[in-house]
Design a protein around this motif. Structure first.
Motif, mmCIF file in Angstrom:
data_model
loop_
_atom_site.group_PDB
_atom_site.id
_atom_site.type_symbol
_atom_site.label_atom_id
_atom_site.label_comp_id
_atom_site.label_asym_id
_atom_site.label_seq_id
_atom_site.Cartn_x
_atom_site.Cartn_y
_atom_site.Cartn_z
ATOM 1 N N ASP A 64 0.854 -1.191 0.000
ATOM 2 C CA ASP A 64 0.000 0.000 0.000
ATOM 3 C C ASP A 64 0.889 1.240 0.000
ATOM 4 O O ASP A 64 1.832 1.327 0.773
ATOM 5 N N ARG B 189 -12.040 -11.936 -7.959
ATOM 6 C CA ARG B 189 -11.065 -12.186 -9.040
ATOM 7 C C ARG B 189 -11.625 -13.152 -10.078
ATOM 8 O O ARG B 189 -11.340 -13.007 -11.278
ATOM 9 N N LEU C 278 -13.199 -4.513 2.192
ATOM 10 C CA LEU C 278 -12.265 -3.446 2.583
ATOM 11 C C LEU C 278 -12.844 -2.480 3.598
ATOM 12 O O LEU C 278 -12.118 -1.932 4.426
ATOM 13 N N ARG D 3 -15.634 -5.689 -3.145
ATOM 14 C CA ARG D 3 -14.566 -4.786 -2.698
ATOM 15 C C ARG D 3 -14.986 -4.034 -1.432
ATOM 16 O O ARG D 3 -14.268 -4.002 -0.450
ATOM 17 N N ASP E 258 -8.193 1.554 4.739
ATOM 18 C CA ASP E 258 -9.110 0.410 4.691
ATOM 19 C C ASP E 258 -8.648 -0.681 5.658
ATOM 20 O O ASP E 258 -7.641 -0.542 6.348
ATOM 21 N N LEU F 153 -7.180 -3.502 5.358
ATOM 22 C CA LEU F 153 -5.840 -4.052 5.190
ATOM 23 C C LEU F 153 -4.765 -2.995 5.437
ATOM 24 O O LEU F 153 -3.769 -3.245 6.103
ATOM 25 N N ASP G 148 -4.370 -3.296 -11.791
ATOM 26 C CA ASP G 148 -3.793 -2.784 -10.550
ATOM 27 C C ASP G 148 -4.124 -3.827 -9.477
ATOM 28 O O ASP G 148 -5.250 -3.874 -9.007
ATOM 29 N N ARG G 149 -3.188 -4.708 -9.202
ATOM 30 C CA ARG G 149 -3.268 -5.868 -8.306
ATOM 31 C C ARG G 149 -3.896 -7.073 -8.994
ATOM 32 O O ARG G 149 -4.801 -6.952 -9.823
ATOM 33 N N TYR G 150 -3.414 -8.275 -8.556
ATOM 34 C CA TYR G 150 -3.948 -9.537 -9.076
ATOM 35 C C TYR G 150 -3.585 -10.641 -8.069
ATOM 36 O O TYR G 150 -3.509 -10.355 -6.868
ATOM 37 N N SER H 180 -3.152 -11.523 -3.288
ATOM 38 C CA SER H 180 -3.759 -12.497 -2.370
ATOM 39 C C SER H 180 -2.703 -13.394 -1.740
ATOM 40 O O SER H 180 -2.778 -13.722 -0.553
HETATM 41 P P1 TYD Z 1 -5.924 -1.182 -3.421
HETATM 42 O O1 TYD Z 1 -7.144 -1.029 -4.260
HETATM 43 O O2 TYD Z 1 -4.638 -1.301 -4.121
HETATM 44 O O3 TYD Z 1 -5.868 -0.013 -2.376
HETATM 45 P P2 TYD Z 1 -5.902 1.532 -2.637
HETATM 46 O O4 TYD Z 1 -6.231 1.775 -4.074
HETATM 47 O O5 TYD Z 1 -6.948 2.007 -1.675
HETATM 48 O O6 TYD Z 1 -4.527 1.968 -2.273
HETATM 49 O O7 TYD Z 1 -6.102 -2.467 -2.521
HETATM 50 C C1 TYD Z 1 -6.957 -2.480 -1.466
HETATM 51 C C2 TYD Z 1 -6.430 -3.340 -0.354
HETATM 52 O O8 TYD Z 1 -6.794 -4.704 -0.569
HETATM 53 C C3 TYD Z 1 -4.929 -3.305 -0.181
HETATM 54 O O9 TYD Z 1 -4.652 -3.039 1.175
HETATM 55 C C4 TYD Z 1 -4.488 -4.685 -0.526
HETATM 56 C C5 TYD Z 1 -5.700 -5.535 -0.282
HETATM 57 N N1 TYD Z 1 -5.791 -6.754 -1.105
HETATM 58 C C6 TYD Z 1 -5.679 -8.005 -0.495
HETATM 59 O O10 TYD Z 1 -5.470 -8.087 0.723
HETATM 60 N N2 TYD Z 1 -5.788 -9.127 -1.265
HETATM 61 C C7 TYD Z 1 -6.034 -9.072 -2.600
HETATM 62 O O11 TYD Z 1 -6.143 -10.118 -3.272
HETATM 63 C C8 TYD Z 1 -6.160 -7.770 -3.202
HETATM 64 C C9 TYD Z 1 -6.438 -7.654 -4.681
HETATM 65 C C10 TYD Z 1 -6.038 -6.647 -2.429
#
Ligand code: TYD
Length: 229
Positions: free
Chosen positions: A20, A82, A62, A58, A163, A165, A103-105, A109
């Motif tokens: 993050d 996903r 979150l 989401r 959030d 996490l 943006d993340r995949y 996880s």
């Molecule tokens: P993200 O959208 O990147 O956060 P932001 O845009 O608000 O900076 O991701 C949201 C949170 O979800 C981030 O703390 C990581 C977490 N996350 C997981 O724990 N597992 C997952 O598979 C994904 C995709 C995200």
């Protein structure tokens, strides 16, 4: 865990990963703009989210205020979002021959739920291989950020609350960082690891160079034989 194999489709699948506050969203947008400016068809998306059901999942996973969400439940929600994203957005775009930038995949996880929540990298990797029918990126760009830097970057000027996490302590985020670096070290040909502290323009340039190399390799060789740079 099954060995991740890049997508055998006409398109190109690129994931941005990192802790993050690493600046993934900025770099994903810059790459998307650069490729679109050349006339390439680009789909830019994010996780969790990217589909109507994914966006609902989401906020479920979150946002604070949904009561306790234990680790397995959390892992399954991310995997469910996903599965929809892969089936409804990513796979069809790759079949069309588009460039998909997410943006993340799956690595998120593996890092957050596998390592951060202690469910195990292999278990979470297998769950997500199943959820996506083994749809893995051709390239993962890892923006490496320390827990302390990440905290400073995401809280500077922040107008929204962290959030579920993000609000975990620095030790949690240090484990996440190590997990991402382990994944990259295990398959260096599928990763580009960059220090998130580099200037934005310099990072964007290095990412574009690597993607250009992949696109060129793809034009020179049939898809099945394309060498990874
Ligand atoms: P993200 O959208 O990147 O956060 P932001 O845009 O608000 O900076 O991701 C949201 C949170 O979800 C981030 O703390 C990581 C977490 N996350 C997981 O724990 N597992 C997952 O598979 C994904 C995709 C995200």
């Amino acid at each position: 865990m099954t060995t991740p194999t890049p997508s055998a489709t006409a398109g190109l699948f690129i994931a941005f990963e990192g802790g993050d506050g690493a600046g993934k969203s900025t770099q994903a947008a810059l790459l998307s703009d650069a490729l679109a400016a050349r006339g390439l068809a680009v789909v830019t998306t994010r996780e969790p989210g990217g589909t109507p059901v994914g966006e609902k999942l989401r906020s479920l996973v979150l946002d604070h205020g949904h009561g306790e969400i234990d680790a397995r439940c959390e892992a399954l929600i991310f995997a469910a979002a996903r599965a929809a994203h892969a089936a409804q957005v990513i796979a069809p775009a790759l079949e069309r021959g588009d460039v998909v930038i997410t943006d993340r995949y799956i690595d998120s996880s593996i890092a957050y739920q596998g390592t951060g929540r202690g469910l195990g990298a292999e278990t979470v990797g297998d769950l997500n291989a199943w959820a996506t029918e083994d749809l893995w990126p051709d390239l993962t760009v890892l923006l490496d950020v320390s827990a302390a830097q990440g905290r400073v970057r995401r809280t500077a000027g922040a107008v929204t609350e962290e959030d579920r996490l993000e609000s975990e302590p620095d030790e949690f985020h240090a484990g996440i960082r190590a997990a991402f670096l382990d994944l990259a070290a295990a398959s260096p040909q599928r990763y580009l690891v960059l220090g998130a502290r580099e200037p934005v323009d310099a990072l964007a340039q290095r990412i574009l160079e690597r993607v250009d190399a992949l696109l060129a390799a793809r034009q020179e060789a049939p898809r099945d034989e394309a060498p990874l740079p």
